[in-house]
Scaffold this active site. Structure first.
Site, PDB file in Angstrom:
ATOM      1  N   ASP A   1     -18.081  46.887   5.831  1.00  0.00           N
ATOM      2  CA  ASP A   1     -18.644  46.885   7.424  1.00  0.00           C
ATOM      3  C   ASP A   1     -17.154  47.862   8.774  1.00  0.00           C
ATOM      4  O   ASP A   1     -16.142  48.394   7.708  1.00  0.00           O
ATOM      5  CB  ASP A   1     -18.042  45.428   8.042  1.00  0.00           C
ATOM      6  CG  ASP A   1     -18.810  44.582   7.312  1.00  0.00           C
ATOM      7  OD1 ASP A   1     -19.980  44.657   6.609  1.00  0.00           O
ATOM      8  OD2 ASP A   1     -19.014  43.415   7.631  1.00  0.00           O
TER       9      ASP A   1
ATOM     10  N   HIS B   1     -14.618  46.843   3.773  1.00  0.00           N
ATOM     11  CA  HIS B   1     -14.117  47.284   4.945  1.00  0.00           C
ATOM     12  C   HIS B   1     -13.291  49.242   4.678  1.00  0.00           C
ATOM     13  O   HIS B   1     -12.384  49.385   3.872  1.00  0.00           O
ATOM     14  CB  HIS B   1     -13.340  47.007   6.470  1.00  0.00           C
ATOM     15  CG  HIS B   1     -13.678  45.562   7.313  1.00  0.00           C
ATOM     16  ND1 HIS B   1     -13.119  44.670   6.554  1.00  0.00           N
ATOM     17  CD2 HIS B   1     -13.787  45.019   8.314  1.00  0.00           C
ATOM     18  CE1 HIS B   1     -14.049  43.651   6.445  1.00  0.00           C
ATOM     19  NE2 HIS B   1     -14.426  43.320   8.019  1.00  0.00           N
TER      20      HIS B   1
END
Length: 224
Positions: free
Chosen positions: A38, A182
């Site tokens: 993300d 991430h």
């Protein structure tokens, strides 16, 4: 589904787990796992793409529109290298406290940023922080988007330690799992070569989220 012919044409050179031709993997028959990233594209995304290419693994990237605008070439490269792309909104604010129009506009702006950079009309999105409700799902449906969350999150943004992140990913790994990470966390990217190799040893085929669901993600539905 999400990246159309690019996924179908994305070939790997070996028949070992996570390296078989991606379009031919049947997750009903083999042990699959989806690694997802993300908040990018970020400063570490290019390094992660190099690692994934070297290790012959595919992943799913939920891109934030404002960063796509800053690094459009990275977004385009992510798609071109056979990874799946989803919408992580434009501004990355929590959606549930917002008015309907604000939710719609921010998700749509994320769609437009991705489309401009890559030519792709995304068909899945991930709500920032996982904050969602029936309104968010309804609006996602209006924008022809499936909602994709996760089966396990690493909290890598808090750990910021290569060894701890590796251990967390491996502890979360399970068949048909979706792991949240991430690519904006440098330590996560640093951990990926060892993570991918260990997952292969455990028999996992690393696939994109659309592949995990055989390209049958439906708009307005939350997965998993």
């Amino acid at each position: 589904m999400l990246i159309h012919g690019l996924l179908a044409g994305s070939l790997a050179l070996s028949g070992t787990p996570a390296t078989t031709a991606q379009a031919k993997i049947d997750c009903a028959e083999v042990k699959c796992l989806a690694l997802t990233f993300d908040d990018g594209p970020g400063k570490s995304t290019a390094k992660l793409l190099r690692i994934l290419k070297k290790e012959r693994a595919k992943a799913t990237f939920f891109l934030t529109g404002k960063y796509v605008d800053q690094r459009p070439a990275l977004a385009k490269r992510t798609l071109a290298e056979g990874h799946a792309i989803g919408n992580h909104t434009y501004s990355h604010f929590s959606l549930t406290p917002r008015l309907d129009d604000e939710i719609f506009d921010d998700i749509k702006a994320g769609q437009q940023a991705i489309k401009k950079a890559t030519g792709l009309t995304a068909t899945m999105f991930r709500p920032p922080f996982g904050h969602t409700d029936e309104r968010v799902l309804r609006i996602a449906d209006e924008l022809d988007l499936a909602e994709v969350k996760w089966t396990g999150t690493t909290h890598d943004w808090a750990l910021k330690d290569k060894k701890k992140i590796k251990a967390k990913v491996l502890s979360l790994a399970k068949r048909d799992g979706i792991i949240l990470m991430h690519d904006t966390v440098p330590q996560t990217v640093q951990a990926m070569p060892e993570v991918i190799r260990e997952l292969k040893k455990r028999g996992y085929h690393l696939v994109t989220v659309p592949q995990l669901y055989s390209g049958k993600l439906r708009s307005g539905v939350s997965y998993p």
